[in-house]
Motif scaffolding. Structure first.
Motif, PDB file in Angstrom:
ATOM      1  N   ASN A  29      19.549  22.207  87.764  1.00 16.35           N
ATOM      2  CA  ASN A  29      19.507  22.905  86.485  1.00 16.35           C
ATOM      3  C   ASN A  29      19.387  21.932  85.323  1.00 16.35           C
ATOM      4  O   ASN A  29      20.114  20.937  85.255  1.00 16.35           O
ATOM      5  CB  ASN A  29      20.767  23.753  86.304  1.00 16.35           C
ATOM      6  CG  ASN A  29      20.787  24.949  87.237  1.00 16.35           C
ATOM      7  OD1 ASN A  29      20.161  25.959  86.982  1.00 16.35           O
ATOM      8  ND2 ASN A  29      21.512  24.822  88.346  1.00 16.35           N
ATOM      9  N   SER A  31      20.408  22.435  82.489  1.00 12.77           N
ATOM     10  CA  SER A  31      21.633  22.492  81.691  1.00 12.77           C
ATOM     11  C   SER A  31      22.699  21.521  82.186  1.00 12.77           C
ATOM     12  O   SER A  31      23.693  21.279  81.507  1.00 12.77           O
ATOM     13  CB  SER A  31      22.196  23.917  81.690  1.00 12.77           C
ATOM     14  OG  SER A  31      22.450  24.370  83.011  1.00 12.77           O
ATOM     15  N   PRO A  46      21.067  26.535  77.617  1.00 14.48           N
ATOM     16  CA  PRO A  46      19.861  26.718  76.785  1.00 14.48           C
ATOM     17  C   PRO A  46      20.222  27.235  75.401  1.00 14.48           C
ATOM     18  O   PRO A  46      21.235  27.919  75.219  1.00 14.48           O
ATOM     19  CB  PRO A  46      19.060  27.754  77.577  1.00 14.48           C
ATOM     20  CG  PRO A  46      19.537  27.613  78.994  1.00 14.48           C
ATOM     21  CD  PRO A  46      20.987  27.259  78.892  1.00 14.48           C
ATOM     22  N   GLU A  49      22.180  30.657  74.193  1.00 11.84           N
ATOM     23  CA  GLU A  49      22.894  31.270  75.312  1.00 11.84           C
ATOM     24  C   GLU A  49      24.362  30.849  75.315  1.00 11.84           C
ATOM     25  O   GLU A  49      24.710  29.748  74.878  1.00 11.84           O
ATOM     26  CB  GLU A  49      22.235  30.919  76.641  1.00 11.84           C
ATOM     27  CG  GLU A  49      20.811  31.451  76.741  1.00 11.84           C
ATOM     28  CD  GLU A  49      20.295  31.497  78.163  1.00 11.84           C
ATOM     29  OE1 GLU A  49      21.057  31.198  79.100  1.00 11.84           O
ATOM     30  OE2 GLU A  49      19.107  31.852  78.354  1.00 11.84           O
TER      31      GLU A  49
END
Length: 344
Positions: A29, A31, A46, A49
């Motif tokens: 990921n 993130s 992101p 979010e």
């Protein structure tokens, strides 16, 4: 495990053990800025979010029995249990931490089996293992799992959003995991003093899979997004339909009517319940560990939901003053009760 090579945990030490168990977990990921290997993970969701976080703890002898629970399956199941809570809020699971309390009876190879199951679940659902801890335990194996996910703030679904006349929707069938547990407990009891035990599982393989290796319903979340269906409320079914539905009603300050003949129960669940002189409806209402999703949608979305082909509509939301009831085919109302929790 006795037939395998046995390596004592003490020969590796805490950090050597952690390095061994986490060496084959790649980052998937964007993130995840920093995972295993530092004092803390670094995560950046992101833009726009929110981060969601949930924690579960599993105790040997309470939540699982290593007599019949393969450690690879256990590793997979603890990931399922953790990320199911995130799915129930319409979030995408992204990161995971795993902490262990380990007794001296387990060798390194047993923990490698456990982490093989965790690794498979992480690969299947594109989750990053980003940390954890390992400690000695005097009371058997303890597993603590923390799962992190993210979702746009406006897409997060809470338990508190159900409204009058909303449809109550259910994924999958219920009671199979509980009957799988009952089957394993029966065979353990019957074969306790048998030298070369041969448990009788033929015909009930589905029940064993539902208990030992339940799959999180990521497919449902993806299907809802594709069809642009936004549930008004949602909860994952870990404690049984009755208990979890009452939690949703409490949070949404509403009542509910669900219909007995609409609750999906697998054929193997009914067959084993009949063999054990049980009511399969009791298993469906109170068994737990199904890890299916229960959600509500506005009445006007009924056709969209039915087109998914993955969901059963089992009832509807009513005013709080009407209470929570199961309606039998002959029209009798049976009040829903949460097993193990006192009534108000």
């Amino acid at each position: 495990m006795d037939a395998k090579k046995r390596t004592e945990i003490a020969t590796l030490g805490e950090f050597g053990l952690i390095d061994l168990l986490t060496q084959d977990f790649p980052t998937r990921n964007a993130s995840t800025l920093r995972g295993v290997g530092d004092d803390a993970a670094v995560i950046a969701p992101p833009a726009g979010e929110a981060v969601l976080c949930t924690t579960d703890t599993f105790f040997e002898g309470v939540d699982f029995d290593l007599t019949y629970f393969p450690l690879k399956h256990l590793g997979y199941k603890v990931v399922t249990a953790a990320i199911s809570d995130l799915l129930a809020m319409n979030a995408r699971p992204a990161q995971l931490t795993v902490s262990l309390g380990v007794s001296a009876k387990l060798p390194v190879e047993a923990l490698q089996d456990l982490y093989e199951g965790i690794r498979f679940a992480c690969k299947e659902h594109e989750i990053d293992l980003v940390g954890g801890d390992t400690r000695a335990s005097m009371n058997g194996l303890t597993i603590g799992v923390t799962a992190l996910g993210h979702a746009p703030k406006e897409q997060i679904v809470y338990r508190s959003g159900a409204r009058q006349n909303d449809l109550v929707c259910l994924t999958g069938n219920l009671g199979a995991a509980y009957m799988g547990l009952r089957l394993l407990e029966r065979e353990k009891r019957v074969l306790t003093d048998v030298k070369n035990p041969e448990p009788q599982f033929k015909g009930y393989e589905y029940l064993l899979e539902k208990y030992l290796k339940p799959r999180p319903r990521t497919d449902i979340i993806e299907a809802l997004r594709e069809e642009q269906i936004h549930p008004t409320a949602m909860i994952d079914l870990s404690d049984g339909l009755a208990s979890d539905l009452l939690q949703l009603c409490k949070a949404s300050e509403c009542g509910v009517r669900i219909y007995l003949d609409r609750i999906p129960i697998a054929q193997q669940t009914s067959a084993l319940a009949d063999e054990m002189h049980m009511d399969p409806v009791v298993a469906a209402l109170n068994g737990g560990e199904d890890y299916e999703l229960l959600f509500t949608v506005p009445l006007e979305m009924q056709e969209q939901v039915m087109r998914l082909g993955l969901v059963d509509v089992i009832g509807h939301i009513t005013p709080a003053s009407t209470g929570a009831f199961l309606v039998t085919p002959d029209g009798q109302d049976i009040r829903l009760r949460a097993q193990g929790f006192p009534e108000k």
